[in-house]
Design an enzyme around this catalytic site. Structure first.
Site, PDB file in Angstrom:
ATOM      1  N   ALA A 147       0.900  -1.236   0.072  1.00  0.00           N
ATOM      2  CA  ALA A 147      -0.044  -0.130   0.021  1.00  0.00           C
ATOM      3  C   ALA A 147       0.711   1.233  -0.135  1.00  0.00           C
ATOM      4  CB  ALA A 147      -1.141   0.112   1.433  1.00  0.00           C
ATOM      5  N   GLY A 204       0.394  -4.976   0.757  1.00  0.00           N
ATOM      6  CA  GLY A 204      -0.593  -5.282  -0.114  1.00  0.00           C
ATOM      7  C   GLY A 204      -0.379  -5.552  -1.287  1.00  0.00           C
ATOM      8  N   GLU A 221      -0.753  -9.295  -0.656  1.00  0.00           N
ATOM      9  CA  GLU A 221      -2.333  -9.828  -0.151  1.00  0.00           C
ATOM     10  C   GLU A 221      -2.817  -9.762  -1.632  1.00  0.00           C
ATOM     11  OE1 GLU A 221      -2.357  -6.395   2.580  1.00  0.00           O
ATOM     12  OE2 GLU A 221      -3.758  -7.723   3.674  1.00  0.00           O
ATOM     13  N   GLU A 242       4.055  -5.167   7.263  1.00  0.00           N
ATOM     14  CA  GLU A 242       3.223  -4.180   8.176  1.00  0.00           C
ATOM     15  C   GLU A 242       3.797  -4.047   9.405  1.00  0.00           C
ATOM     16  OE1 GLU A 242       1.930  -6.457   6.009  1.00  0.00           O
ATOM     17  OE2 GLU A 242       0.857  -5.393   4.560  1.00  0.00           O
TER      18      GLU A 242
HETATM   19  N1  COA Z   1       4.551   3.189  -0.659  1.00  0.00           N
HETATM   20  C1  COA Z   1       5.136   4.548  -1.027  1.00  0.00           C
HETATM   21  N2  COA Z   1       6.319   4.706  -1.904  1.00  0.00           N
HETATM   22  C2  COA Z   1       6.983   3.390  -1.992  1.00  0.00           C
HETATM   23  C3  COA Z   1       6.714   1.993  -1.505  1.00  0.00           C
HETATM   24  C4  COA Z   1       5.536   2.267  -0.783  1.00  0.00           C
HETATM   25  N3  COA Z   1       4.762   1.001  -0.400  1.00  0.00           N
HETATM   26  N4  COA Z   1       7.524   1.342  -1.611  1.00  0.00           N
HETATM   27  C5  COA Z   1       8.588   2.004  -2.415  1.00  0.00           C
HETATM   28  N5  COA Z   1       8.335   3.394  -2.504  1.00  0.00           N
HETATM   29  C6  COA Z   1       8.961   4.500  -3.148  1.00  0.00           C
HETATM   30  C7  COA Z   1      10.205   4.527  -2.523  1.00  0.00           C
HETATM   31  O1  COA Z   1       9.888   5.628  -1.103  1.00  0.00           O
HETATM   32  C8  COA Z   1      10.943   5.243  -3.309  1.00  0.00           C
HETATM   33  O2  COA Z   1      10.721   6.535  -3.574  1.00  0.00           O
HETATM   34  P1  COA Z   1      11.707   7.678  -3.739  1.00  0.00           P
HETATM   35  O3  COA Z   1      12.494   7.314  -4.882  1.00  0.00           O
HETATM   36  O4  COA Z   1      11.076   9.149  -3.952  1.00  0.00           O
HETATM   37  O5  COA Z   1      12.693   7.852  -2.604  1.00  0.00           O
HETATM   38  C9  COA Z   1      10.913   4.466  -4.516  1.00  0.00           C
HETATM   39  O6  COA Z   1       9.682   3.732  -4.390  1.00  0.00           O
HETATM   40  C10 COA Z   1      11.808   3.587  -4.751  1.00  0.00           C
HETATM   41  O7  COA Z   1      12.033   2.575  -3.704  1.00  0.00           O
HETATM   42  P2  COA Z   1      13.372   2.530  -2.921  1.00  0.00           P
HETATM   43  O8  COA Z   1      12.971   2.124  -1.530  1.00  0.00           O
HETATM   44  O9  COA Z   1      14.455   3.459  -3.370  1.00  0.00           O
HETATM   45  O10 COA Z   1      13.886   0.998  -3.528  1.00  0.00           O
HETATM   46  P3  COA Z   1      14.675   0.101  -3.027  1.00  0.00           P
HETATM   47  O11 COA Z   1      15.192  -0.956  -4.037  1.00  0.00           O
HETATM   48  O12 COA Z   1      15.923   0.467  -2.086  1.00  0.00           O
HETATM   49  O13 COA Z   1      13.952  -0.871  -1.840  1.00  0.00           O
HETATM   50  C11 COA Z   1      11.762  -1.913  -1.138  1.00  0.00           C
HETATM   51  C12 COA Z   1      12.583  -1.627  -2.335  1.00  0.00           C
HETATM   52  C13 COA Z   1      10.613  -2.592  -1.994  1.00  0.00           C
HETATM   53  C14 COA Z   1      12.493  -2.969  -0.263  1.00  0.00           C
HETATM   54  C15 COA Z   1      11.474  -0.706  -0.457  1.00  0.00           C
HETATM   55  O14 COA Z   1      11.072   0.540  -1.211  1.00  0.00           O
HETATM   56  C16 COA Z   1      10.206  -0.738   0.847  1.00  0.00           C
HETATM   57  O15 COA Z   1      10.599  -1.353   1.685  1.00  0.00           O
HETATM   58  N6  COA Z   1       9.282  -0.534   0.451  1.00  0.00           N
HETATM   59  C17 COA Z   1       8.229  -0.580   1.336  1.00  0.00           C
HETATM   60  C18 COA Z   1       7.707  -1.966   1.360  1.00  0.00           C
HETATM   61  C19 COA Z   1       6.503  -1.986   2.338  1.00  0.00           C
HETATM   62  O16 COA Z   1       6.514  -1.782   3.722  1.00  0.00           O
HETATM   63  N7  COA Z   1       5.084  -2.431   2.068  1.00  0.00           N
HETATM   64  C20 COA Z   1       4.162  -2.317   2.751  1.00  0.00           C
HETATM   65  C21 COA Z   1       3.349  -1.398   3.014  1.00  0.00           C
HETATM   66  S1  COA Z   1       1.934  -1.450   4.151  1.00  0.00           S
END
Ligand code: COA
Length: 258
Positions: free
Chosen positions: A64, A109, A112, A132
């Protein structure tokens, strides 16, 4: 639609979630657009199967949208969960097969969403998990329920309580995905599966989805009752006559969905 693309490839509808700047994270608009795409596909007779995937090479859906989640109140939070649950439930109960082609991160999400699909094929680059609790929340789009039903409570709780990501091999080992294939073969594999199912009797496919998806939520006897009822109902179809005649005449069946 701004964040969801659809392409009907000769009866296989590919729905692609396309917000690459945020790794295809699901904001409210994207959840609504996914719902719209499935609603349109439900009423489109040319669609036989659906493949759901994420744009780009990195992510299926990275969860999400945390920018939106960070603003939520108890009231809006409940509404957000209910809206997502409704759309994901419609996918789970969709009358045509839905295959998730998990092409990268499927987190929160995104995991999910994959769980709500009928089958999951993963690229060897996929990583899955429900992180989460690392954000101080729990899965809110049906993940606690579907994960526990698919994997059993012990494994589901391990993933939900640690928030750890697992790779595609581990996801296949524990039964979270049906199959893992090299990234470059993912869409072809999903499409081959979709086309195999598309050749079967469409009314039988629809009844089988209903028997498994609805029946598995019922007590066993009621599930069997549903199965017997659908089994009998199919005897009224031209597809049954065609399927059995084709077998006896040693030719391929040509189903019409009637
Ligand atoms: N919501 C909003 N933005 C998100 C996102 C999310 N769930 N997941 C990734 N992004 C954004 C990042 O903030 C980043 O934005 P920026 O370029 O403006 O900084 C962009 O997507 C790229 O992500 P980044 O974190 O730089 O890539 P990465 O390869 O270093 O890491 C992940 C990838 C997926 C491991 C990491 O983005 C992450 O942990 N995301 C959240 C996952 C999460 O907790 N999801 C559950 C939400 S309930």
């Amino acid at each position: 639609m701004d964040n969801v693309r659809t392409e009907n490839k000769d009866g296989v509808l590919i729905i692609t979630i396309d917000r690459p700047k945020v790794l295809n994270a699901l904001n409210a608009q994207t959840v609504a657009e996914i719902g719209e795409a499935f609603e349109a596909a439900r009423n489109d007779d040319s669609v036989k199967c659906v493949i759901l995937t994420g744009a780009g090479e990195k992510a299926f859906v990275a969860g999400a949208d945390i920018n939106e989640l960070a603003q939520m109140t108890p009231i809006t939070g409940k509404a957000v969960a209910e809206k997502g649950q409704k759309v994901f439930r419609a996918i789970e109960r969709f009358p045509k097969p839905v295959i998730a082609a998990v092409n990268g991160f499927a987190l929160g999400g995104g995991c999910e969403l994959a769980l709500a699909c009928h089958m999951r094929i993963a690229s060897d680059k996929a990583q899955m998990g429900l992180p989460e609790v690392t954000l101080g929340i729990i899965p809110g789009y049906g993940g606690t329920q579907r994960m526990a039903r698919l994997l059993g409570k012990g494994k589901a709780l391990e993933l939900i309580l640690t928030g750890d990501r697992i790779n595609a091999t581990e996801a296949e080992r524990i039964g979270l995905v049906n199959r893992v294939v090299p990234a470059e073969e993912l869409m072809n594999t999903a499409e081959t599966l979709a086309r195999t199912i598309a050749k079967r009797g469409p009314l039988a496919v629809r009844a089988a989805i209903e028997a498994v998806m609805s029946g598995s939520e019922m007590p066993f006897e009621e599930g069997q009752f549903l199965e017997a009822t659908l089994f009998g109902l199919l005897a009224s179809t031209q597809d049954m006559k065609e399927g059995m005649s084709a077998f006896l005449e040693k030719r391929a069946a040509e189903f019409t969905g009637r």
